[in-house]
Design a protein around this motif. Structure first.
Motif, PDB file in Angstrom:
ATOM      1  N   HIS A  56      -5.969  36.312  -7.563  1.00  0.00           N
ATOM      2  CA  HIS A  56      -6.589  36.982  -8.705  1.00  0.00           C
ATOM      3  C   HIS A  56      -5.833  36.676 -10.003  1.00  0.00           C
ATOM      4  N   GLN A  59      -6.887  33.209 -11.043  1.00  0.00           N
ATOM      5  CA  GLN A  59      -8.298  33.212 -11.427  1.00  0.00           C
ATOM      6  C   GLN A  59      -8.498  33.895 -12.779  1.00  0.00           C
ATOM      7  N   ASP A  60      -7.858  35.034 -12.981  1.00  0.00           N
ATOM      8  CA  ASP A  60      -8.005  35.757 -14.246  1.00  0.00           C
ATOM      9  C   ASP A  60      -7.443  34.954 -15.423  1.00  0.00           C
ATOM     10  N   TYR A  64     -10.638  29.882 -12.984  1.00  0.00           N
ATOM     11  CA  TYR A  64     -10.903  29.187 -11.717  1.00  0.00           C
ATOM     12  C   TYR A  64      -9.576  28.893 -11.044  1.00  0.00           C
ATOM     13  N   LEU A  65      -9.637  28.358  -9.834  1.00  0.00           N
ATOM     14  CA  LEU A  65      -8.433  28.037  -9.070  1.00  0.00           C
ATOM     15  C   LEU A  65      -8.359  26.521  -8.914  1.00  0.00           C
ATOM     16  N   ALA A  88      -9.191  31.457  -0.247  1.00  0.00           N
ATOM     17  CA  ALA A  88      -9.788  31.253  -1.567  1.00  0.00           C
ATOM     18  C   ALA A  88     -11.281  30.963  -1.485  1.00  0.00           C
ATOM     19  N   PHE A  94     -13.689  34.099  -6.233  1.00  0.00           N
ATOM     20  CA  PHE A  94     -12.737  33.025  -6.477  1.00  0.00           C
ATOM     21  C   PHE A  94     -13.493  31.710  -6.671  1.00  0.00           C
ATOM     22  N   ASP A  95     -12.970  30.860  -7.563  1.00  0.00           N
ATOM     23  CA  ASP A  95     -13.571  29.562  -7.871  1.00  0.00           C
ATOM     24  C   ASP A  95     -12.594  28.437  -7.547  1.00  0.00           C
TER      25      ASP A  95
END
Length: 567
Positions: A56, A59-60, A64-65, A88, A94-95
């Protein structure tokens, strides 16, 4: 045995110039990405169970990841890339991106397409948003229920919800550029204590009898309000029957479409829930409490984080005793064992039972699991006595129930009514039918409960009363349909939700939902084949998702045969 050649054994590291590899096998981490991940994690522990929390953070921060960040996180947490990637990719919020994949657009709009929002025009809204925005800049995604069915259609941009959404409202929100959650006015710790809050908790801690409190809860008739309806007065004894150390988990993953009661209470009176939580934890001598809250409720997450810190500062809760965990978009984590897997930082796959979580729960320890609204009522029962529930009776049923009401009614919302209330009572409480609509059908307890016809308008909506009709009350998520709606289309909406949200662990649910959706899209339903698929899902699915998913199919075939044709 090693195979030796003239340059030494094959298949191992070599020190000579140009011989062997200079790095270990696998993806190499990037120094800049590792530094960024270390900065985001700060001094937080690198424990395996915090993997979702750490995802998180990334992502925040980035939207994206990226592959470099995931590889760096694996290095920092001493985990394999397979462990990182499987988690993930399991959760919808989650991206994760592979090395050869481009980042997503800077802005993502998630539009709820569950039943209440579909009835309110979410399909036309999605079409308008897709046509009105450059896909290179703005991504429009379908999303399951956001727990805002009373203000449908709804969508989320960042963490900002747009209720009763229109393309114009979305454009105004994007223009304003504020994508943080709106925090509603709520009762703070100071206000709650001014009204006597936490006084009973202090008395119990000073010398209370947990069995007497359990008896009061049992006398009130309180049952689990997450959907299962297990008598709350029995749970504490079951957990205490197992040797400690014991833990407690709160199920705040209110993902059943049509349900928004927990959010309603948490955004108004969070300390009733928190005091109920601390009372239950005291009763079972829990060492720690994990509050698992769905990611679709960003305002609730902020409220709880603020008020838990206030409890710690006031000395009511020890630092770290109440640990807030953030879900990541997975309906299956409303199932208690899947939630426990998620708290442990893993995919939310339901466990086989027995053993039950009261015996073997979090990290193998006896674990008490309660729903948010259940704990809200625990506090009220302890403060006001069991009569706060048991004094109410209607149609032979005792107690009160928070009904989440949406769909074709004049005033959607939360209505606290007698447990013996019928759909007629509930529609009346919601201001009657919406103008120009005539009552046709209703969903009594979320998609899992299926669809019942208006002719069954005299059945009390409570535990045990709907089973003879092939349904159940569940989380009391009531969605009302009118003569303008198609029962067939409503059932298809429900099955598409189950198809999307199946965890995929068991074949009957994973494949059954997919095949059912395809069969239900045919001009005429093959009712015989649909019944075979339904029975296989009921008989062989691991958890309640697959076991209950056929309910919409069966009830539409039973009560609305004129809509499905065929045979």
């Amino acid at each position: 045995m090693l195979d030796y050649g003239k340059d030494g054994p094959k298949g191992i590291w070599k020190s000579g110039r140009g011989k062997g590899r200079t790095t270990p096998k696998g993806r190499q981490y990037d120094d800049a990405a590792l530094a960024e991940v270390q900065r985001l994690l700060g001094d937080r522990p690198r424990r395996r169970d915090l993997l979702i929390e750490h995802l998180h953070l990334i992502q925040d921060a980035h939207g994206y990841l990226s592959a470099p960040h995931l590889r760096a996180l694996a290095e920092e947490m001493r985990l394999s890339m397979a462990e990182i990637w499987e988690v993930a990719t399991f959760y919808a919020h989650f991206d994760p991106r592979r090395e050869d994949e481009a980042p997503p657009p800077a802005l993502t709009i998630r539009v709820c397409d569950s039943l209440s929002c579909e009835l309110s025009g979410s399909e036309a809204l999605i079409d308008a948003l897709e046509a009105g925005h450059d896909p290179a800049r703005v991504r429009v995604l379908r999303a399951p229920c956001m727990g805002r069915c009373d203000t449908a259609p709804t969508l989320e941009i960042g963490h900002r919800h747009v209720d009763r959404a229109t393309p114009e409202a979305v454009a105004a929100t994007i223009e304003a550029g504020d994508f943080h959650a709106e925090i509603p006015a709520y009762e703070t710790l100071e206000a709650y204590r001014a009204g006597g809050g936490y006084a009973r908790l202090a008395e119990l801690r000073a010398g209370g009898d947990w069995e007497a409190v359990q008896e009061a809860v049992a006398a009130s008739g309180l049952r689990g309000l997450g959907g299962a309806g297990f008598p709350s007065g029995k749970k504490w004894g079951f957990v205490r029957a197992n040797p400690g150390p014991r833990l407690m988990a709160v199920n705040g993953d209110e993902g059943e479409p049509g349900t928004f009661k927990d959010r309603h209470y948490l955004e108004r009176v969070p300390h009733l829930f928190l005091e109920g939580t601390l009372i239950a934890a005291w009763a079972v001598e829990a060492e720690r409490v994990y509050i698992y809250m769905r990611d679709e409720y960003p305002a609730v997450l902020e409220i709880l984080a603020t008020e838990i810190a206030a409890l710690e500062a006031a000395g009511i809760a020890a630092p770290g005793f109440l640990e807030l965990r953030r879900g990541a978009g997975a309906y299956i984590c409303g199932e208690e064992s899947a939630m426990i897997e998620s708290i442990e930082g893993k995919r939310g796959l339901p466990r086989h039972r027995p053993p039950y979580v009261a015996q073997v729960g979090l990290w193998g320890r006896p674990t008490l699991v309660h729903n948010v609204e259940t704990l809200h009522w625990v506090a009220r029962v302890v403060r006001e006595g069991p009569e706060v529930l048991s004094a109410h009776e209607r149609n032979g049923r005792t107690g009160l129930r928070s009904y989440s009401v949406s769909g074709r009614v004049a005033a959607p919302g939360i209505y606290l009514l007698h447990c013996g209330s019928t759909i007629t009572d509930i529609i009346a409480a919601a201001g009657g039918m919406a103008e120009g609509h005539a009552f046709k059908a209703y969903q009594p307890g979320g998609p899992s409960s299926g669809l019942l016809p208006a002719s069954l308008d005299d059945v009390p909506l409570d535990f045990g009363t709907l089973q003879p009709h092939g349904s159940f009350i569940g989380s009391a998520a009531v969605v009302v349909l009118s003569d303008r709606d198609s029962a067939r289309d409503a059932a298809l909406n429900m099955l598409r939700f189950f198809e999307s949200e199946s965890c995929g662990q068991c074949t009957p649910c994973r494949v059954g939902c997919e095949k059912a959706v395809k069969l239900m899209q045919a001009p005429a339903w093959d009712t015989g084949l649909l019944e075979e698929v339904s029975q296989a899902m009921v008989d062989a699915s691991i958890c309640g998702l697959g076991q209950a998913a056929p309910n919409p199919i069966r009830l539409v075939m039973k009560h609305f045969p004129e809509e499905i044709g065929g045979g």
